[in-house]
Design a protein around this motif. Structure first.
Motif, PDB file in Angstrom:
ATOM      1  N   HIS A  94      94.223  17.438  12.182  1.00  0.00           N
ATOM      2  CA  HIS A  94      92.882  18.045  12.177  1.00  0.00           C
ATOM      3  C   HIS A  94      91.867  17.080  11.032  1.00  0.00           C
ATOM      4  O   HIS A  94      90.897  17.391  11.100  1.00  0.00           O
ATOM      5  CB  HIS A  94      93.330  19.199  11.577  1.00  0.00           C
TER       6      HIS A  94
ATOM      7  N   GLU B 102      89.170  11.695  12.633  1.00  0.00           N
ATOM      8  CA  GLU B 102      87.765  11.665  12.921  1.00  0.00           C
ATOM      9  C   GLU B 102      87.527  12.388  14.293  1.00  0.00           C
ATOM     10  O   GLU B 102      88.438  12.375  15.212  1.00  0.00           O
ATOM     11  CB  GLU B 102      87.172  10.141  13.181  1.00  0.00           C
ATOM     12  N   PRO B 103      86.545  13.062  14.761  1.00  0.00           N
ATOM     13  CA  PRO B 103      86.198  13.868  15.734  1.00  0.00           C
ATOM     14  C   PRO B 103      86.453  12.950  17.071  1.00  0.00           C
ATOM     15  O   PRO B 103      87.042  13.299  18.274  1.00  0.00           O
ATOM     16  CB  PRO B 103      84.738  14.456  15.773  1.00  0.00           C
ATOM     17  N   SER B 104      85.955  11.977  16.989  1.00  0.00           N
ATOM     18  CA  SER B 104      85.965  10.788  18.008  1.00  0.00           C
ATOM     19  C   SER B 104      87.306  10.440  18.408  1.00  0.00           C
ATOM     20  O   SER B 104      87.819  10.216  19.787  1.00  0.00           O
ATOM     21  CB  SER B 104      85.177   9.493  17.815  1.00  0.00           C
TER      22      SER B 104
ATOM     23  N   ARG C 152      90.105  12.436  17.857  1.00  0.00           N
ATOM     24  CA  ARG C 152      90.826  13.484  18.410  1.00  0.00           C
ATOM     25  C   ARG C 152      90.401  13.565  19.929  1.00  0.00           C
ATOM     26  O   ARG C 152      91.237  13.832  20.875  1.00  0.00           O
ATOM     27  CB  ARG C 152      90.449  14.804  17.646  1.00  0.00           C
ATOM     28  N   LEU C 153      89.115  13.428  20.153  1.00  0.00           N
ATOM     29  CA  LEU C 153      88.492  13.500  21.459  1.00  0.00           C
ATOM     30  C   LEU C 153      89.382  12.581  22.402  1.00  0.00           C
ATOM     31  O   LEU C 153      89.591  12.699  23.542  1.00  0.00           O
ATOM     32  CB  LEU C 153      87.107  13.353  21.659  1.00  0.00           C
TER      33      LEU C 153
ATOM     34  N   PRO D 261      88.419  19.533  19.835  1.00  0.00           N
ATOM     35  CA  PRO D 261      87.164  18.377  20.297  1.00  0.00           C
ATOM     36  C   PRO D 261      86.526  18.672  21.340  1.00  0.00           C
ATOM     37  O   PRO D 261      85.295  18.256  21.700  1.00  0.00           O
ATOM     38  CB  PRO D 261      87.965  16.978  20.547  1.00  0.00           C
TER      39      PRO D 261
END
Length: 672
Positions: A421, A424-426, A428-429, A531
């Motif tokens: 968690h 970085e969002p990128s 996790r996506l 994500p």
């Protein structure tokens, strides 16, 4: 499940219950029990993959009934498995039974009370949308439910017979006697007619001491102790009191307990009735009986602070748990934003997979999504070395524990060593999309709520065995893009008056695989902090609908709309199909000659040849033309056949004739 046979015994003794008008109160709800009772008692489909929209509607009506009577619900759900494995024998036996029932339902089309695989997700999503307070426990919920109800001096709603044993100050409201669909009114106040149970009434009626109730439950057999399986059973029916219609095991045990004041003397007498026992055997039996009795000691509530202040409880102090579960997981687990199976993976390195309606000769549908679960295991256990996860799944009609190696490499390994968690969002996506084998660009044209389901569909096309044929994919995409319209009964007209789809084992197995893939993808998405937006299952997939569509395509049946055609659904269908085409083209170009051959997808657009638009005004004509232009933008010109374009043009030219339009309006529009 509680004490087997106790609910029936009490229903045969109705004077124990008290009729009440329930209103203006808190109510602690056994969430898992309510889920099962609502689904099974409503007659919803169990064998074709679930009627999730109808179930969502049922849950919403239930919550509305409570709120109309100023009842505040607090739903408490089970989480992980008891780390001490006290119920391992019981849970294993039930899993074996579910496998047999799943096969029986598949072969004979009988209803065997197997909950469809996505029902729990729908339940949680619906409660969240309705802003109902929900708490998911770290283990089984019974003790936490009893503790919270005792603290708040409010009743429990459940059909679990264990709650007949707990000393609940405000008693139990059995779901079977909770008439929430028949709300009544007295003056300005609305109430739910129901029956209330209290342990004091039980003890008076059966003439036993209150402190002997846990002893009664243990000797009768509960989820923690079963003398019969231990080979030490006692024929309690021989003590059935005179005047009973027939010998009864529980009535006999209760009558036998009349002669005792304290649990210790009752247990000692029971041991003496088990024949010759060695000292070791006596110790073992007494230990199991006392263990079964201890489960009814109500602890202080750990959920009150969560419901009032949003503070998640501490993890249990057992040695098996300490240090195995990261502290950051406490809140999302308690909120139900992470699945309770995560605790089993972290603590026990074991997980119990879903049991579905499926033929025993078919491989388990859960095999298809195993690579997705391996990513989950890698994220959870990647910081450790040499750990496998035992998946409890069926092998034919046998229950097996299959060792599965987590995937720990690259970005997964790096996220596992910190916390998923916090990445970085990128990143996790990227983990999610790589697990599903799709790219972010390919999903960008889709509405947020369809991005994950379409990615799952691409994964399913690649991994499912046998490979799904074009009709299965076509039915699935029609359901995804037209779900809300198709789902409403007023929008459907099935030409057969009494349409009933016979179970097709290949279709059942294929859609079982898709549902399990979606479930595991949602859990992976949750672990990664979402994500991709979490799809609303009830508006997305309807098992009975996709089975019906496949049947109609194979038999030449017609499904007609009775409402104005939904052009946005057409565009959505075209977009999803375009992405599937793109995915299939990439798979074909990279597949080896020895790989499984997939069927061509070009003819999936055949349904558009029969998709008619009613043009009863100039605005609709403009919309149709706009839809055609949108197809060019999507590079889908080839998807509309000459026949379809001719029919649209012909309808445009005939819009000035209102009589023709009215006739066509009555006929509806074919979508198959």
């Amino acid at each position: 499940m509680g004490v087997q046979g106790l609910s029936t015994l009490l229903d045969n003794s109705p004077q124990i219950y008290r009729e009440v008008r329930f209103m203006r109160s808190r109510l602690v709800i056994d969430g898992c029990n309510l889920l099962y009772q609502l689904y099974f008692k409503s007659g919803l489909d169990q064998n074709h993959g679930g009627e999730y929209a109808a179930f969502e509607d049922l849950v919403e009506k239930f919550v509305t009934a409570l709120r109309d009577c100023m009842i505040t619900p607090y739903v408490v759900l089970d989480g992980g498995t008891d780390p001490t494995d006290k119920k391992l024998d019981t849970s294993t036996q039930r899993a074996e039974d579910r496998i047999k029932r799943g096969h029986k339902a598949a072969v004979g089309s009988s209803e065997e009370n197997l909950i469809p695989v996505l029902t729990e997700l729908v339940f949680k999503q619906t409660l969240a949308r309705l802003e109902v307070p929900v708490a998911q426990c770290y283990g089984e919920a019974d003790l936490e439910i009893a503790a919270l109800a005792s603290k708040w001096q409010c009743p429990v709603l459940s059909n679990d017979s264990d709650f007949y044993i707990f000393g609940l100050p405000a008693g139990l409201l059995p779901i079977n006697h909770f008439e929430w669909e028949a709300v009544e009114q007295s003056g300005s106040r609305r109430y739910i007619p129901c029956k209330s149970y209290n342990t004091s009434s039980f003890c008076i009626f059966f003439n036993i001491q209150h402190q002997l109730l846990p002893t009664f439950a243990a000797l009768a057999g509960n989820d923690y102790v079963n003398l019969r399986r231990m080979g030490k059973s006692i024929r309690w029916a021989q003590f059935t009191p005179a005047g009973c219609a027939a010998p009864n095991r529980l009535q006999g045990l209760l009558h036998w307990l009349n002669d005792f004041e304290q649990p210790r003397e009752a247990l000692k007498a029971a041991l003496g009735m088990m024949g010759e026992l060695s000292e070791k055997q006596k110790v073992e039996v007494l230990q199991r009986l006392r263990l079964g009795m201890e489960e009814y000691k109500i602890p202080p509530s750990s959920l009150e602070r969560f419901f009032i202040h949003g503070v998640a409880p501490e993890f249990p102090a057992e040695e098996e748990v300490v240090g195995h579960v990261p502290d950051w997981m406490r809140l999302p687990l308690t909120q139900g934003r992470l699945n309770g199976d995560i605790l089993d993976v972290l603590v026990l390195h074991r997980i119990s997979l879903s049991t579905l309606v499926d033929h025993g000769d078919m491989p388990s549908a859960c095999l298809t999504s195993r690579p997705l679960r391996q990513v989950i295991y890698g994220l959870l256990l990647g910081r450790l070395k040499h750990h496998v996860v035992a998946e409890r799944d069926r092998d034919g009609l046998q229950l097996s524990f299959i060792p599965v190696q987590p995937i720990v490499k690259g970005l997964i390994q790096r996220l596992a060593r910190s916390s998923p968690h916090e990445a970085e969002p990128s990143e996790r996506l990227q983990v999610l999309l790589e697990a599903l084998g799709v790219t972010e660009d390919s999903l960008s044209r889709l509405p947020p709520g369809l991005q994950l389901p379409v990615a799952v569909t691409c994964y399913w096309l690649r991994e499912a065995q046998p490979p799904p044929d074009k009709m299965l994919l076509k039915a699935l995409l029609l359901g995804l893009s037209n779900g809300d319209t198709l789902r409403h009964g007023t929008a459907l007209k099935i030409q057969q008056k009494h349409f009933k789809v016979k179970l097709d084992m290949d279709v059942v197995h294929a859609f079982n695989q898709w549902q399990v893939c979606l479930k595991d993808s949602v859990h992976l998405n949750q672990l990664l902090g979402c994500p991709l937006p979490e799809p609303q299952i009830a508006r997305l997939y309807e098992g009975t609908l996709v089975h019906r569509l496949v049947h109609m395509m194979r038999t030449g049946g017609k499904l007609k709309f009775r409402v104005k055609s939904d052009l946005s659904s057409l565009k959505l269908y075209q977009t999803t199909l375009s992405i599937i085409h793109q995915f299939h083209a990439q798979e074909t170009s990279t597949s080896t000659e020895t790989g499984p051959q997939r069927q061509p997808l070009d003819d999936l657009t055949a349904n558009l040849q029969q998709l008619f638009f009613q043009c009863d005004d100039e605005e609709t004509v403009t919309e149709v033309k706009s839809a055609a232009r949108a197809q060019e933008d999507l590079h889908l010109d080839q998807m509309l056949s000459v026949r379809t374009r001719y029919r649209i043009k012909e309808r445009n030219n005939r819009c000035n004739n209102p009589e023709i339009c009215r006739k066509e309006e009555r006929r509806g529009w074919d979508i198959l």
